[in-house]
Design a protein around this motif. Structure first.
Motif: not given
Ligand code: AMP
Ligand code: GLY
Length: 421
Positions: A133-137, A160-166
């Motif tokens: 996720l972080k690499a894609q951004g 990013e926060k919502e995606a990492c939380d998911a």
């Protein structure tokens, strides 16, 4: 023919009302069914996922044909158990139902056979998913649990926060149980959504009239995702040109892919599509009729549903002429206050006749029971009010007018079904 329909929602009510029109069908059992279904079928109090209990019941009643409607018994292999016991069944095998049961399987199938879908990666490691996720951004990002999650296993993350939380909620906290051990992270697609249900015997595929679901709880596509708050058919965005493109690039390649994988799909295959600017792409497959899509598609079916189901089972769908009416259909869902989260049940429903119906429309019961001689609520989605018309507006007007006459404590519905993209 004595027919058993497995399941308990509005979709099952719609299947049963259509099957009853067949001169070949003499008796219908529904397990577990619901209050509204009890007006047209004999109920058996067996859980839809209880394979042994269902099979024992089918043998006891000498069932001639079974229709397994929900995803979970199909993914668990109820179809295989019935077939092994010599009971002809409409519904895919466990191996074929993986097309819905595992998003990792279906995404890899599409990649292998070049079927258009959102680009994606699969993960079984939380840190790797977060690093990706972080690499894609690239946001929004779509995070999906691999397995069945009551239609709630998809999170559209805005940043990013919502995606990492998911990712953490699915893989770390296991909010969807084992379904979240593997996840898919995919590209966000834009465009109108279209649902196409298709009959297939594994060789021939016959698409039904297209439809459009409204998944969010509130007007303006706001609120949480639900099982579906209303549907229309046909879908105004599904032109004949797009239909032809879907047949060539998605529908036929999918059944051929399943055949080549040794998992021929027999039953109703549901294509959840996004009509993007680069053409139609698959969002998801379901191994069964959609709910509440079935409540607008089947009322438009002119051909004997039981005959189609038998032909699908026997592998001779190619011999059947399947016809649909050129009318339009609309279904408005009345839901319990609080759905899709916490809600109360047991409220009496006012405005229905003794069979749970209202003249001029068809009321498909999704979550009702009979209580003290009347109908009462027993689920999140309670009723689906379906009307037909020569135009979509006519169907919607009839459906909304009928909805005004039905009431129960806490009832809510959307007021923009069919009027929003
Ligand atoms: P599903 O449970 O797979 O039907 O997904 C629920 C809803 O999430 C779909 O009906 C879409 O509205 C949305 N969705 C799923 N995948 C995507 C995607 N790749 N891009 C945009 N929306 C999506
Ligand atoms: N209405 C969406 C589904 O049946 O999955």
């Amino acid at each position: 023919m004595k027919v058993l329909v497995v399941g308990s929602g509005g979709r099952e009510h719609a299947l049963i009302l259509k099957l009853r029109e067949s001169p070949k069908v003499t008796k219908i059992y529904a397990a577990p069914g619901n209050g509204g279904i009890s007006a047209v079928a004999e109920l058996a109090d067996i859980k839809a996922t209880d394979i042994d209990g269902m099979l024992a019941f089918a043998k006891e009643k000498s069932i001639d044909f079974a229709v397994i409607a929900p995803d979970d018994p199909l993914v668990l292999g109820m179809g295989d158990a019935f077939e092994a016991a010599g009971i002809p069944t409409f519904g895919p095998s466990k191996a074929a139902a993986a097309i819905e049961g595992s998003k990792v399987f279906s995404k890899n199938l599409m990649k292998k056979y070049g079927i258009p879908t959102a680009s994606y990666e699969t993960f079984d490691d939380e840190d790797a998913a977060v690093a990706y996720l972080k690499a894609q951004g690239r946001y929004p990002a779509v995070v999906k649990a691999d397995g069945l999650a009551l239609g709630k296993g998809v999170i559209i993350a805005a940043d990013e926060k919502e995606a990492c939380d998911a990712v953490h909620a699915m893989m770390g906290d296991k909010i969807f149980g084992a379904s979240g051990s593997h996840i898919v992270i995919e590209e966000y697609l834009e465009g109108p959504e279209v649902s196409v249900l298709a009959f297939t015997d594994g060789k021939t595929l016959v698409p039904m009239v297209s439809s459009k679901d409204h998944k969010r709880a509130f007007d303006g596509n706001k609120g949480l995702n639900t099982g579906g708050m209303g549907t229309i058919a046909p879908n105004p965005f599904y032109t004949s040109e797009i239909a032809a493109q879907c047949m060539e690039t998605i529908f036929l390649p999918t059944i051929e892919a399943m055949r080549k994988e040794g998992r021929p799909f027999k039953g109703c295959l549901y294509f959840g599509l996004m009509v993007t600017k680069d053409g139609p792409k698959v969002i998801e497959y379901n191994c069964r009729f959609g709910d509440p899509e079935t409540q607008v598609v089947l009322p438009l079916l002119k051909t004997d549903l039981f005959e189609i189901m038998e032909a699908v089972h026997d592998g001779r769908l190619g011999e059947i002429q399947v016809e649909f009416s050129s009318q339009c259909a609309a279904c408005v869902i009345l839901a319990s206050g609080g759905y899709p989260q916490k809600y109360q049940t047991g409220y009496p429903i006012a405005g229905l006749d003794g069979d749970g119906q209202v003249p001029g429309v068809t009321i498909y019961h999704a979550g009702t029971k009979r209580q003290d001689g009347q109908f009462a609520t027993s689920g999140g989605r309670v009723l689906g009010i379906t009307a037909l018309g020569d135009t979509l507006d006519e169907a919607l007007d009839k459906s909304y007018k009928a909805a005004e006459g039905i009431a129960f404590t806490g009832a809510y519905r959307r007021s923009d079904i069919g009027r929003i993209c």
